[in-house]
Design an enzyme around this catalytic site. Structure first.
Site, short mmCIF file in Angstrom:
data_model
loop_
_atom_site.label_atom_id
_atom_site.label_comp_id
_atom_site.label_asym_id
_atom_site.label_seq_id
_atom_site.Cartn_x
_atom_site.Cartn_y
_atom_site.Cartn_z
N LYS A 97 37.42 8.77 -3.90
CA LYS A 97 36.31 9.72 -3.84
C LYS A 97 36.81 11.06 -3.30
CE LYS A 97 31.49 8.99 -2.62
NZ LYS A 97 30.64 8.34 -1.63
C1 E4P Z 1 27.17 8.38 -2.17
O1 E4P Z 1 28.21 7.86 -2.28
C2 E4P Z 1 26.75 9.26 -1.06
O2 E4P Z 1 27.74 9.33 -0.12
C3 E4P Z 1 25.45 8.84 -0.50
O3 E4P Z 1 24.61 8.36 -1.54
C4 E4P Z 1 24.78 9.88 0.34
O4 E4P Z 1 23.47 9.47 0.67
P1 E4P Z 1 22.59 10.19 1.80
O5 E4P Z 1 22.32 11.58 1.36
O6 E4P Z 1 21.33 9.38 1.89
O7 E4P Z 1 23.40 10.15 3.06
#
Ligand code: E4P
Length: 274
Positions: A97
Protein backbone atom coordinates in the site's frame (compact mmCIF):
# COMPACT_ATOMS: atom_id res chain seq x y z
CA UNK A 1 -18.36 -6.50 -5.78
CA UNK A 2 -15.69 -8.12 -3.64
CA UNK A 3 -15.56 -7.41 0.08
CA UNK A 4 -12.29 -6.90 1.89
CA UNK A 5 -12.05 -6.59 5.65
CA UNK A 6 -10.45 -3.31 6.74
CA UNK A 7 -8.71 -4.54 9.85
CA UNK A 8 -5.44 -5.78 11.30
CA UNK A 9 -7.22 -7.60 14.11
CA UNK A 10 -6.56 -11.31 13.63
CA UNK A 11 -9.74 -12.39 15.46
CA UNK A 12 -11.91 -10.19 13.24
CA UNK A 13 -10.11 -11.30 10.10
CA UNK A 14 -10.46 -14.97 11.02
CA UNK A 15 -14.18 -14.56 11.71
CA UNK A 16 -14.78 -12.70 8.46
CA UNK A 17 -13.08 -15.46 6.46
CA UNK A 18 -14.89 -18.17 8.42
CA UNK A 19 -18.21 -16.61 7.35
CA UNK A 20 -17.13 -17.05 3.74
CA UNK A 21 -17.85 -13.49 2.63
CA UNK A 22 -14.41 -11.90 2.74
CA UNK A 23 -12.23 -11.68 -0.37
CA UNK A 24 -9.18 -9.87 1.01
CA UNK A 25 -7.74 -7.67 3.77
CA UNK A 26 -6.59 -4.07 3.98
CA UNK A 27 -4.47 -2.77 6.82
CA UNK A 28 -2.97 0.61 7.55
CA UNK A 29 -0.64 1.87 10.31
CA UNK A 30 -3.57 3.01 12.49
CA UNK A 31 -5.35 -0.36 12.21
CA UNK A 32 -2.11 -2.20 13.00
CA UNK A 33 -1.53 0.04 16.03
CA UNK A 34 -5.04 -0.76 17.34
CA UNK A 35 -4.53 -4.50 16.83
CA UNK A 36 -1.13 -4.46 18.52
CA UNK A 37 -2.43 -2.41 21.47
CA UNK A 38 -5.35 -4.83 21.91
CA UNK A 39 -2.96 -7.80 22.12
CA UNK A 40 -0.53 -6.00 24.42
CA UNK A 41 -3.41 -5.03 26.74
CA UNK A 42 -4.28 -8.68 27.26
CA UNK A 43 -0.70 -9.23 28.46
CA UNK A 44 0.30 -11.13 25.33
CA UNK A 45 3.85 -10.61 24.10
CA UNK A 46 3.57 -9.82 20.43
CA UNK A 47 5.86 -11.14 17.74
CA UNK A 48 4.80 -8.84 14.89
CA UNK A 49 6.34 -10.97 12.15
CA UNK A 50 4.48 -14.06 13.37
CA UNK A 51 1.30 -12.02 13.79
CA UNK A 52 1.36 -10.66 10.22
CA UNK A 53 2.27 -14.13 8.94
CA UNK A 54 -0.86 -15.49 10.62
CA UNK A 55 -3.02 -12.80 8.96
CA UNK A 56 -1.60 -13.79 5.58
CA UNK A 57 -2.25 -17.48 6.25
CA UNK A 58 -5.83 -16.81 7.34
CA UNK A 59 -6.41 -14.74 4.19
CA UNK A 60 -5.28 -17.71 2.08
CA UNK A 61 -4.76 -16.68 -1.51
CA UNK A 62 -6.75 -13.44 -1.17
CA UNK A 63 -4.91 -10.08 -1.31
CA UNK A 64 -3.64 -8.49 1.92
CA UNK A 65 -2.51 -4.86 1.76
CA UNK A 66 0.45 -3.89 3.94
CA UNK A 67 1.24 -0.18 4.01
CA UNK A 68 4.67 1.42 3.79
CA UNK A 69 5.69 3.95 6.43
CA UNK A 70 8.47 5.64 4.46
CA UNK A 71 7.61 8.71 2.40
CA UNK A 72 10.41 9.18 -0.14
CA UNK A 73 10.21 7.23 -3.40
CA UNK A 74 13.45 5.37 -2.60
CA UNK A 75 12.35 4.61 0.96
CA UNK A 76 8.92 3.36 -0.12
CA UNK A 77 10.38 1.20 -2.88
CA UNK A 78 12.95 -0.37 -0.50
CA UNK A 79 10.36 -0.91 2.22
CA UNK A 80 7.79 -2.24 -0.26
CA UNK A 81 10.34 -4.70 -1.64
CA UNK A 82 11.36 -5.74 1.87
CA UNK A 83 7.76 -6.30 2.99
CA UNK A 84 7.08 -8.28 -0.17
CA UNK A 85 10.23 -10.38 0.19
CA UNK A 86 9.54 -11.02 3.86
CA UNK A 87 5.84 -11.83 3.66
CA UNK A 88 4.82 -12.76 0.12
CA UNK A 89 6.34 -16.26 0.37
CA UNK A 90 3.83 -17.04 3.17
CA UNK A 91 0.77 -17.19 0.91
CA UNK A 92 1.64 -15.19 -2.21
CA UNK A 93 -1.00 -12.62 -1.39
CA UNK A 94 0.88 -9.46 -0.37
CA UNK A 95 -0.10 -6.12 -1.87
CA UNK A 96 1.97 -3.07 -1.00
CA UNK A 97 0.00 0.00 0.00
CA UNK A 98 1.50 3.28 -1.19
CA UNK A 99 0.08 6.77 -0.52
CA UNK A 100 -0.72 8.53 -3.77
CA UNK A 101 1.18 11.60 -2.58
CA UNK A 102 3.29 11.21 0.56
CA UNK A 103 4.39 14.85 0.70
CA UNK A 104 4.32 16.60 4.08
CA UNK A 105 4.33 20.33 4.60
CA UNK A 106 7.76 20.32 6.23
CA UNK A 107 9.50 17.20 4.96
CA UNK A 108 11.37 16.63 1.75
CA UNK A 109 9.20 14.12 -0.12
CA UNK A 110 8.10 15.34 -3.51
CA UNK A 111 4.58 15.22 -4.78
CA UNK A 112 5.46 12.50 -7.30
CA UNK A 113 7.21 10.13 -4.87
CA UNK A 114 4.07 8.00 -4.51
CA UNK A 115 3.62 7.73 -8.27
CA UNK A 116 7.31 6.88 -8.73
CA UNK A 117 7.13 4.18 -6.07
CA UNK A 118 3.97 2.69 -7.59
CA UNK A 119 5.60 2.55 -11.00
CA UNK A 120 8.84 1.00 -9.72
CA UNK A 121 7.07 -1.68 -7.66
CA UNK A 122 4.53 -2.46 -10.39
CA UNK A 123 7.36 -2.90 -12.91
CA UNK A 124 8.90 -5.48 -10.58
CA UNK A 125 5.60 -7.37 -10.53
CA UNK A 126 4.72 -6.27 -6.99
CA UNK A 127 1.01 -5.40 -6.76
CA UNK A 128 0.28 -1.97 -5.34
CA UNK A 129 -2.79 -0.58 -3.60
CA UNK A 130 -2.63 3.19 -3.98
CA UNK A 131 -4.13 4.75 -0.87
CA UNK A 132 -5.30 8.16 0.37
CA UNK A 133 -7.13 8.95 -2.87
CA UNK A 134 -9.40 11.98 -2.61
CA UNK A 135 -9.77 12.96 -6.28
CA UNK A 136 -10.49 11.02 -9.47
CA UNK A 137 -7.38 12.54 -11.02
CA UNK A 138 -5.21 11.02 -8.29
CA UNK A 139 -6.80 7.66 -9.09
CA UNK A 140 -6.17 8.22 -12.80
CA UNK A 141 -2.45 8.91 -12.29
CA UNK A 142 -2.08 5.95 -9.91
CA UNK A 143 -3.74 3.69 -12.48
CA UNK A 144 -1.43 5.02 -15.20
CA UNK A 145 1.56 4.29 -12.95
CA UNK A 146 0.39 0.67 -12.70
CA UNK A 147 -1.46 0.41 -9.38
CA UNK A 148 -3.43 -2.83 -9.12
CA UNK A 149 -5.91 -1.12 -6.77
CA UNK A 150 -6.85 2.50 -6.11
CA UNK A 151 -8.49 3.34 -2.79
CA UNK A 152 -10.78 6.39 -2.75
CA UNK A 153 -11.55 7.33 0.86
CA UNK A 154 -15.30 7.90 0.75
CA UNK A 155 -15.96 8.49 4.45
CA UNK A 156 -13.17 10.99 4.89
CA UNK A 157 -14.47 13.08 1.97
CA UNK A 158 -17.88 13.15 3.66
CA UNK A 159 -16.19 14.13 6.96
CA UNK A 160 -14.37 16.95 5.21
CA UNK A 161 -17.49 18.30 3.47
CA UNK A 162 -19.41 18.37 6.76
CA UNK A 163 -16.51 19.82 8.76
CA UNK A 164 -16.00 22.67 6.32
CA UNK A 165 -19.74 23.45 6.51
CA UNK A 166 -19.57 23.19 10.34
CA UNK A 167 -22.16 20.40 10.36
CA UNK A 168 -21.93 18.18 13.44
CA UNK A 169 -21.80 14.43 12.74
CA UNK A 170 -20.73 11.10 14.12
CA UNK A 171 -18.21 8.97 12.24
CA UNK A 172 -20.79 6.37 11.18
CA UNK A 173 -23.53 8.87 10.19
CA UNK A 174 -24.87 8.40 6.68
CA UNK A 175 -23.96 11.04 4.13
CA UNK A 176 -26.25 11.10 1.05
CA UNK A 177 -24.59 9.75 -2.07
CA UNK A 178 -26.33 12.43 -4.13
CA UNK A 179 -24.84 15.17 -1.94
CA UNK A 180 -25.95 17.25 1.04
CA UNK A 181 -27.69 20.59 0.83
CA UNK A 182 -26.57 23.33 3.18
CA UNK A 183 -28.07 26.84 3.12
CA UNK A 184 -29.35 26.26 -0.41
CA UNK A 185 -26.03 24.97 -1.81
CA UNK A 186 -24.86 21.40 -2.38
CA UNK A 187 -21.65 20.82 -0.41
CA UNK A 188 -18.73 20.05 -2.69
CA UNK A 189 -14.97 19.72 -2.83
CA UNK A 190 -13.67 20.62 -6.27
CA UNK A 191 -16.64 18.96 -7.98
CA UNK A 192 -16.91 16.01 -5.59
CA UNK A 193 -20.24 16.06 -3.79
CA UNK A 194 -19.93 12.93 -1.64
CA UNK A 195 -17.61 10.01 -0.94
CA UNK A 196 -19.77 7.82 -3.15
CA UNK A 197 -19.58 10.43 -5.90
CA UNK A 198 -15.77 10.18 -5.63
CA UNK A 199 -15.96 6.37 -5.93
CA UNK A 200 -18.29 6.65 -8.92
CA UNK A 201 -16.05 9.12 -10.74
CA UNK A 202 -13.01 6.89 -10.13
CA UNK A 203 -14.90 3.83 -11.48
CA UNK A 204 -16.03 5.79 -14.53
CA UNK A 205 -12.51 6.90 -15.47
CA UNK A 206 -10.88 3.53 -14.77
CA UNK A 207 -13.47 1.68 -16.87
CA UNK A 208 -13.69 4.29 -19.61
CA UNK A 209 -10.01 3.82 -20.44
CA UNK A 210 -9.78 0.08 -19.84
CA UNK A 211 -7.28 0.13 -16.96
CA UNK A 212 -6.80 -3.24 -15.22
CA UNK A 213 -6.80 -1.33 -11.91
CA UNK A 214 -9.62 -2.14 -9.49
CA UNK A 215 -11.41 0.58 -7.57
CA UNK A 216 -11.40 -0.32 -3.91
CA UNK A 217 -13.93 1.85 -2.08
CA UNK A 218 -12.37 2.60 1.31
CA UNK A 219 -13.28 4.49 4.45
CA UNK A 220 -16.86 3.18 4.30
CA UNK A 221 -18.60 3.59 7.63
CA UNK A 222 -22.12 2.15 7.23
CA UNK A 223 -24.04 -0.49 5.22
CA UNK A 224 -25.83 2.04 3.03
CA UNK A 225 -22.47 3.28 1.73
CA UNK A 226 -21.61 -0.33 0.89
CA UNK A 227 -24.85 -0.66 -1.09
CA UNK A 228 -24.13 2.60 -2.89
CA UNK A 229 -20.55 1.55 -3.66
CA UNK A 230 -21.98 -1.58 -5.29
CA UNK A 231 -24.56 0.47 -7.21
CA UNK A 232 -21.91 2.77 -8.66
CA UNK A 233 -19.81 -0.25 -9.69
CA UNK A 234 -16.92 -0.27 -7.21
CA UNK A 235 -14.93 -3.45 -7.83
CA UNK A 236 -14.20 -3.89 -4.12
CA UNK A 237 -15.40 -2.39 -0.84
CA UNK A 238 -13.12 -2.63 2.17
CA UNK A 239 -15.13 -2.70 5.38
CA UNK A 240 -14.54 -2.55 9.10
CA UNK A 241 -15.77 -5.73 10.79
CA UNK A 242 -18.70 -3.88 12.40
CA UNK A 243 -19.96 -2.66 9.05
CA UNK A 244 -19.90 -6.24 7.71
CA UNK A 245 -21.98 -7.33 10.70
CA UNK A 246 -24.35 -4.35 10.41
CA UNK A 247 -25.09 -5.28 6.79
CA UNK A 248 -27.20 -8.20 8.02
CA UNK A 249 -29.26 -6.32 10.59
CA UNK A 250 -32.86 -5.17 10.11
CA UNK A 251 -35.62 -4.79 12.69
CA UNK A 252 -38.12 -6.56 10.40
CA UNK A 253 -35.78 -9.54 10.13
CA UNK A 254 -35.70 -9.78 13.95
CA UNK A 255 -39.47 -9.35 14.08
CA UNK A 256 -39.98 -12.02 11.41
CA UNK A 257 -37.80 -14.44 13.34
CA UNK A 258 -39.92 -13.88 16.46
CA UNK A 259 -43.20 -14.53 14.66
CA UNK A 260 -42.00 -17.53 12.62
CA UNK A 261 -40.49 -19.07 15.74
CA UNK A 262 -43.74 -18.58 17.67
CA UNK A 263 -45.67 -20.35 14.88
CA UNK A 264 -43.56 -23.50 14.61
CA UNK A 265 -45.74 -26.63 14.80
CA UNK A 266 -44.08 -29.49 16.73
CA UNK A 267 -45.00 -32.03 14.01
CA UNK A 268 -42.87 -30.07 11.53
CA UNK A 269 -39.90 -30.15 13.89
CA UNK A 270 -40.37 -33.92 14.44
CA UNK A 271 -40.48 -34.46 10.71
CA UNK A 272 -37.23 -32.61 10.10
CA UNK A 273 -35.14 -33.84 13.03
CA UNK A 274 -33.37 -37.20 13.22
C1 E4P B 1 -8.41 1.59 3.84
O1 E4P B 1 -7.57 0.80 3.68
C2 E4P B 1 -8.33 2.78 4.70
O2 E4P B 1 -7.13 2.81 5.35
C3 E4P B 1 -9.49 2.87 5.61
O3 E4P B 1 -10.66 2.40 4.96
C4 E4P B 1 -9.69 4.23 6.22
O4 E4P B 1 -10.91 4.28 6.92
P1 E4P B 1 -11.28 5.45 7.94
O5 E4P B 1 -11.38 6.72 7.17
O6 E4P B 1 -12.61 5.06 8.52
O7 E4P B 1 -10.19 5.50 8.96
Amino acid sequence: MKIFIDSADLDEIAQGFAWGVVDGVTTNPSLLKMAVEKRVKTGESLDLKAYITRILEVAGKTPVSLEVTEYSAGGMIRQGERLYELFNPVAENVVIKIPVNPAFKDRDATHFDGIKAIQALAQKGIPVNCTLIFTPEQAFLAAKAGAAFVSPFAGRIDDDLRKKARIRFDKTDYFPAEGMENNGDILEDNGITSGIDLVQQCVYIIEQYGFKTEVLAASLRNPRQVRESAIVGAHIATLPFNVIKDMLKHHKTYEGMESFTADIVPEYVDLTSN
